[in-house]
Design an enzyme around this catalytic site. Structure first.
Site, PDB file in Angstrom:
ATOM      1  N   ARG A 150     -22.867  46.568 -73.861  1.00  0.00           N
ATOM      2  CA  ARG A 150     -23.625  47.483 -73.001  1.00  0.00           C
ATOM      3  C   ARG A 150     -23.665  46.883 -71.600  1.00  0.00           C
ATOM      4  NH1 ARG A 150     -30.041  48.424 -74.329  1.00  0.00           N
ATOM      5  NH2 ARG A 150     -30.466  50.184 -72.943  1.00  0.00           N
TER       6      ARG A 150
ATOM      7  N   ARG B   9     -37.880  52.203 -75.913  1.00  0.00           N
ATOM      8  CA  ARG B   9     -39.010  51.857 -75.035  1.00  0.00           C
ATOM      9  C   ARG B   9     -38.663  52.183 -73.578  1.00  0.00           C
ATOM     10  NH1 ARG B   9     -38.516  46.997 -77.958  1.00  0.00           N
ATOM     11  NH2 ARG B   9     -40.169  46.591 -79.472  1.00  0.00           N
TER      12      ARG B   9
ATOM     13  N   SER C 102     -33.535  45.466 -71.021  1.00  0.00           N
ATOM     14  CA  SER C 102     -33.981  45.886 -72.351  1.00  0.00           C
ATOM     15  C   SER C 102     -34.447  44.688 -73.170  1.00  0.00           C
ATOM     16  CB  SER C 102     -32.844  46.607 -73.080  1.00  0.00           C
ATOM     17  OG  SER C 102     -33.244  47.018 -74.364  1.00  0.00           O
TER      18      SER C 102
ATOM     19  N   ARG D 144     -28.160  48.158 -84.083  1.00  0.00           N
ATOM     20  CA  ARG D 144     -28.933  48.830 -85.129  1.00  0.00           C
ATOM     21  C   ARG D 144     -28.489  50.274 -85.290  1.00  0.00           C
ATOM     22  NH1 ARG D 144     -30.893  48.321 -89.701  1.00  0.00           N
ATOM     23  NH2 ARG D 144     -31.704  46.300 -89.017  1.00  0.00           N
TER      24      ARG D 144
ATOM     25  N   LYS E   8     -37.535  51.428 -80.914  1.00  0.00           N
ATOM     26  CA  LYS E   8     -36.358  51.811 -80.133  1.00  0.00           C
ATOM     27  C   LYS E   8     -36.746  52.856 -79.090  1.00  0.00           C
ATOM     28  CE  LYS E   8     -33.811  49.267 -82.792  1.00  0.00           C
ATOM     29  NZ  LYS E   8     -33.281  47.976 -82.304  1.00  0.00           N
TER      30      LYS E   8
ATOM     31  N   LYS F 145     -29.580  43.993 -78.262  1.00  0.00           N
ATOM     32  CA  LYS F 145     -29.975  45.114 -77.398  1.00  0.00           C
ATOM     33  C   LYS F 145     -28.765  45.889 -76.872  1.00  0.00           C
ATOM     34  CE  LYS F 145     -33.548  45.751 -77.223  1.00  0.00           C
ATOM     35  NZ  LYS F 145     -34.365  46.394 -78.301  1.00  0.00           N
ATOM     36  N   GLY F 146     -27.683  45.848 -77.635  1.00  0.00           N
ATOM     37  CA  GLY F 146     -26.500  46.595 -77.222  1.00  0.00           C
ATOM     38  C   GLY F 146     -26.352  47.921 -77.948  1.00  0.00           C
TER      39      GLY F 146
END
Length: 387
Positions: free
Chosen positions: A225, A352, A233, A148, A350, A144-145
Site C-alpha cells: 500500500r 478507522r 494507518s 486481513r 477496520k 496495515k496493507g
C-alpha cells in the site's frame, strides 16, 4: 401354568421400551463423542496468543542525504556501520505487533473461520481424508496493507483453508518446531491449499531463510500500500490503544527543522519495501512472489482476486458477485451470491478515521519514499502509482 405364561408376556412387553431406550442412548452417546472429537479438532486449529516482545531485526533503509548516522545504545550506525535494532524500547511500545488491538482483528474474524470449518467438517469426517499440512502459500505482509481483507476474501474459495489468527511462527515461535506449526493448521482434504498470514514476516530478517528451509516451493503473497498512507494507518491503530502517544509529526522526524526522517521508527521503516524485498529475492525467485495492491483490493477486489487465484493455480471462484462496497467503512464486504443475507464486513477495528496530518510532513515522507518506491517498481515490474 397360566401364571408362568403371564409373567413371560409381561417380561417381553416391558423389555421392548427398555431396548428402545438403550438404542436411543447409544445413538446419543455416539453423537456426543463425535461432537467432542470435532470440537477438539477445531480448537487445535486455533493458535494460542503469546504476548512477548518482537525478536526480529529489520535492515536499515538505503541512506540518502536526509538520513544521518545515529547513535543508539552507544553504537553509531549508518549505511556502512553496524546495523541497529529496528527501534528503541520506547518505540517497541509504540509499534508492538502483539498489540491487543491487532489481536482483536483476529478474533473479530474467527466466526469466518468457524463457518469455513463447519462447511467441510462433515465431508472430511465421513471420508476420513482430512489431514493437517504445512502451508503451501503464505501472506507475508505488509502490516496495515490489507492482509486481513485478502485472507477473508480467499477463505470464500472452497479450495483454500486458512488459519484465522496470525501464527507468528517464523518470527516469534520458530523454536517450537515445525510440528507445533503444523498442528496450528486447519485440516484439509486432497486438493485444498493450506494458508496462513502474518504481516510481520516481510520485514523480519530471519524469515526468508526459515520459510525456504521448510519448503523452497512455498508461494508468497505481499499486500502493499502507499507507504505514507500505510504509516499513518499504522500510527492510527497504535493511538487507538495508546491515546497519549506523541504526535505523528514528532515521531516522523529526528530533526524536523533539518527535514531528517527517523528511519528507525517501524511505521516509517516498514514502507521501505525495496530494502525488505532484497532479502526475499536472495532465497526465492521473483515468480514465487505475488504483489497485491492494497488500493486495488478496495477499488477492484474482484480484479485483484483473479490475479491471486491464478497465482495459486485455483479456479476463479471468487468474483465480483461476492463483493458489496460499504461506503460507511470505505471498503468492500463479502456476500453470498446465491443468498440475500447481510454482507459480511471486516471487524470494527477496520476503517478507522485517520488523524489530520500536517501536509508538509506528508510531503516530506513522499519525498523520502520516492527513491525506495522507484526501486520497488523496478524489482517487481509493476508501477503502483504512489508518486
Amino acid at each position: 401354568m397360566e401364571y408362568s405364561l403371564i409373567c413371560q408376556n409381561f417380561y417381553a412387553i416391558s423389555f421392548i421400551p427398555v431396548r428402545n431406550k438403550l438404542f436411543v442412548f447409544c445413538i446419543m452417546l455416539s453423537l456426543w463423542v463425535y461432537m467432542l472429537y470435532y470440537c477438539v479438532g477445531y480448537c487445535s486449529s486455533v493458535p494460542s496468543f503469546i504476548i512477548d516482545s518482537p525478536g526480529g531485526k529489520i535492515d536499515n533503509a538505503e541512506v540518502d542525504h536526509r538520513i544521518q548516522p545515529r547513535i543508539q545504545n552507544g553504537v553509531q550506525s549508518d549505511s556502512g556501520g553496524p546495523e541497529p535494532l529496528m527501534k528503541t524500547f520506547s518505540r517497541d511500545l509504540l509499534n508492538n505487533e502483539n498489540e491487543i488491538d491487532s489481536r482483536a482483528d483476529d478474533w473479530d474474524e474467527m466466526k469466518g473461520e468457524q463457518r469455513s470449518l463447519e462447511e467441510s467438517a462433515m465431508s472430511g469426517y465421513l471420508n476420513g481424508s482430512e489431514t493437517k499440512k504445512l502451508p503451501q502459500a503464505i501472506i507475508i505482509g505488509v502490516k496495515k496493507g490489507g492482509t486481513r481483507a485478502l485472507l477473508e476474501f480467499l477463505r470464500v474459495h472452497p479450495d483454500i483453508r486458512a488459519v484465522g489468527a496470525e501464527p507468528h511462527f517464523f518470527d516469534r515461535n520458530y523454536d517450537k518446531g515445525l510440528e507445533w506449526y503444523r498442528d496450528l493448521m486447519p485440516k484439509t482434504v486432497e486438493g485444498q491449499i493450506t494458508m496462513e498470514k502474518t504481516p510481520s514476516y516481510f520485514v523480519t530478517r530471519e524469515v526468508p531463510a526459515r520459510i525456504h528451509a521448510m519448503s523452497s516451493d512455498t508461494k508468497l503473497i505481499v499486500v502493499v500500500r502507499d507507504p505514507v498512507t500505510r504509516a499513518i494507518s499504522d500510527y492510527t491503530q497504535t493511538r487507538s490503544k495508546k491515546p497519549d502517544i506523541p504526535s505523528f509529526e514528532s515521531l516522523t522526524f529526528r530533526n524536523r527543522s533539518a527535514g531528517l526522517i527517523d528511519a528507525s521508527w517501524s511505521a516509517v521503516q516498514i514502507g521501505m519495501y525495496a530494502r525488505h524485498l532484497e532479502r526475499w529475492l536472495a532465497f526465492f525467485p521473483a515468480a514465487q512472489l505475488l504483489f497485491v495492491s492494497g488500493e486495488r483490493l478496495i477499488s477492484d477486489p474482484a480484479g485483484e482476486m483473479a490475479r491471486v487465484q491464478d497465482f495459486l493455480g485455483l479456479r476463479r471462484v471468487v468474483t465480483d458477485k461476492h463483493f458489496h462496497f460499504n461506503p460507511a467503512k470505505g471498503f468492500p464486504c463479502l456476500k453470498r451470491p446465491e443468498s440475500n443475507s447481510k454482507p459480511h464486513c471486516l471487524g470494527k477495528t477496520k476503517g478507522r478515521t485517520h488523524p489530520n496530518i500536517d501536509p508538509s510532513v506528508v510531503q516530506s515522507l513522499r519525498d523520502f519514499y520516492r527513491p525506495f518506491n522507484k526501486k520497488f517498481y523496478r524489482m517487481t515490474g509493476h508501477d503502483f502509482g504512489w508518486d
